[in-house]
Write a protein that holds these residues in place. Structure first.
Motif, PDB file in Angstrom:
ATOM      1  N   UNK A 182       0.136   4.067  -2.309  1.00 20.68           N
ATOM      2  CA  UNK A 182      -0.010   2.859  -1.175  1.00 20.68           C
ATOM      3  C   UNK A 182       0.143   4.278   0.095  1.00 20.68           C
ATOM      4  N   UNK A 183      -0.908   4.464   1.045  1.00 25.13           N
ATOM      5  CA  UNK A 183      -0.317   5.107   2.768  1.00 25.13           C
ATOM      6  C   UNK A 183      -0.650   4.394   3.742  1.00 25.13           C
ATOM      7  N   UNK A 184       0.482   4.740   4.663  1.00 19.99           N
ATOM      8  CA  UNK A 184      -0.265   3.515   5.546  1.00 19.99           C
ATOM      9  C   UNK A 184      -0.074   4.175   6.436  1.00 19.99           C
ATOM     10  N   UNK A 185      -0.630   4.432   7.517  1.00 21.34           N
ATOM     11  CA  UNK A 185      -0.815   5.692   9.001  1.00 21.34           C
ATOM     12  C   UNK A 185      -1.417   4.657  10.312  1.00 21.34           C
ATOM     13  N   UNK A 186      -1.750   5.972  10.822  1.00 22.73           N
ATOM     14  CA  UNK A 186      -2.210   5.661  11.480  1.00 22.73           C
ATOM     15  C   UNK A 186      -2.828   6.805  12.547  1.00 22.73           C
ATOM     16  N   UNK A 214      13.402  13.049  -3.310  1.00 18.86           N
ATOM     17  CA  UNK A 214      12.092  14.225  -3.239  1.00 18.86           C
ATOM     18  C   UNK A 214      11.223  13.134  -2.379  1.00 18.86           C
ATOM     19  N   UNK A 215      10.438  13.949  -1.017  1.00 18.71           N
ATOM     20  CA  UNK A 215       9.204  12.667  -0.879  1.00 18.71           C
ATOM     21  C   UNK A 215       8.582  11.831  -1.478  1.00 18.71           C
ATOM     22  N   UNK A 216       7.895  10.606  -1.328  1.00 14.91           N
ATOM     23  CA  UNK A 216       6.771  10.161  -1.528  1.00 14.91           C
ATOM     24  C   UNK A 216       6.398   9.372  -1.047  1.00 14.91           C
ATOM     25  N   UNK A 217       4.751   8.745  -1.452  1.00  9.82           N
ATOM     26  CA  UNK A 217       3.754   7.714  -0.408  1.00  9.82           C
ATOM     27  C   UNK A 217       4.507   6.346  -0.367  1.00  9.82           C
TER      28      UNK A 217
END
Length: 361
Positions: A182-186, A214-217
């Motif tokens: 899941x991505x939470x975005x604005x 590392x970076x993740x969703x």
């Protein structure tokens, strides 16, 4: 510094090539043998086996016979053409022995096998003590079919579920696994009046068994056997990001899936399907309810990252490979990657939703 294109990032994750004709090199030159569920010509193919696994399964059969037990595997990799045609199946194959004919029997057989491999360190880089997850993944007759699970009101023969096995060992058998991201975005506008995207991005803990640091969703995790997709999402949201279930249930929206066939640096096979969800933070709701924070130790920190920085980190290879695919899918769906600006647009969009060349297994 390496700078990957979007298509490069897809190639890093969707990196298995099953040759139909022509020459292959490296791991792709290995003769992969389909793992069938049963001896029936109509049996489902549930995985792919590398030569090293085939040889080990032969050893397992020999050891079982020496102990006076029935062999677990029916291995047909060196039969002549007449016998292959007589069986109705052309080409090499492996399937469970006739006695191992129920989900319960297969689950128990795989449990004993994988735990023994763990304890002896046979495939230590995959399912050794340090890699062991102690979590079961479901295996389905149709990897693109429904996710069901045994219960008292359902006949086993009616189920797509065929057995479950230790998560870390799935790559040894090339079975399809499943996760949820899941991505939470604005979205807003910058000083020049252009659309601006910000995404909550976590940094994986350095103690993670896979891809530490590392970076993740925003939220991501595997789907354990017996759990539903949205149930898994709400669980991961709380465990990884301290997000309340009520918030997730109200604002999260299903946004499709991405699929890819990943091969590890050691050659192990991981065909995966990731169900994708979004939370688009509304402008009229207190943003604090969407602010993630680490809880279970799998994430070091979260950052609300501008799109330009997300893209810079992506192209530098700073994201876990499959998380890069989920972000590219997000950019496509929101219109930040468009055909007029991206020459590889059709290749990108089609590769995000592949079928692992399953028809050639």
């Amino acid at each position: 510094m390496t700078r990957y294109s979007y298509l490069d990032l897809i190639n890093l994750c969707d990196n298995v090539h099953i040759p139909v004709n022509g020459q292959a090199t490296g791991f792709d030159a290995e003769r992969l043998v389909p793992l069938y569920l049963t001896e029936s010509v109509e049996s489902a193919i549930i995985g792919l086996l590398r030569p090293v696994i085939i040889e080990q399964l032969k050893i397992e059969n020999d050891q079982s016979r020496e102990l006076g037990r029935e062999a677990l595997w029916d291995i047909r990799v060196e039969e002549d053409q007449y016998r292959m045609l007589k069986s109705g199946r052309v080409g090499p194959s492996v399937h469970f022995a006739r006695w191992c004919d129920t989900p319960g029997k297969r689950t128990e057989a795989m449990r004993e096998l994988c735990e023994r491999w763990r304890d002896t360190g046979l495939f230590d880089d995959v399912c050794g003590l340090r890699k062991w997850r102690n979590e079961k993944y479901a295996v389905y007759a149709d990897p693109f079919g429904r996710h069901d699970y045994p219960d008292e009101g359902k006949e086993e023969r009616e189920m797509n579920f065929v057995f479950e096995m230790e998560r870390s060992a799935c790559a040894l058998f090339g079975v399809v696994t499943y996760g949820v991201h899941m991505s939470i975005y604005g979205e807003g506008v910058d000083g020049e009046g252009k659309r601006e995207l910000r995404v909550w991005v976590p940094t994986r803990a350095k103690t993670k068994q896979t891809f530490p640091g590392l970076l993740d969703n925003t939220v991501a995790g595997g789907i354990a056997s017996g759990m539903g997709v949205f149930e898994s999402l709400t669980k991961e949201c709380m465990e990884e990001a301290s997000l309340e279930a009520e918030v997730v249930k109200k604002y999260a929206r299903a946004a499709g899936a991405v699929s890819y066939f990943y091969r590890t640096s050691k050659g192990w096979l991981q065909p995966e399907i990731e169900y994708v969800y979004d939370i688009a933070m509304p402008g009229d709701v207190d943003p604090r309810i969407f602010t993630p924070s680490p809880l279970d130790g799998e994430v070091e920190s979260f950052e609300l990252m501008k799109q330009d920085m997300v893209i810079e980190k992506l192209r530098a290879g700073a994201f876990k490979p499959n998380c890069g695919l989920v972000l590219i899918d997000l950019f496509v769906r929101l219109g930040y990657i468009v055909p007029d600006d991206e020459g590889d647009y059709m290749e990108i969009t089609s590769r995000l939703h592949g079928r692992f060349r399953y028809e050639f297994w």
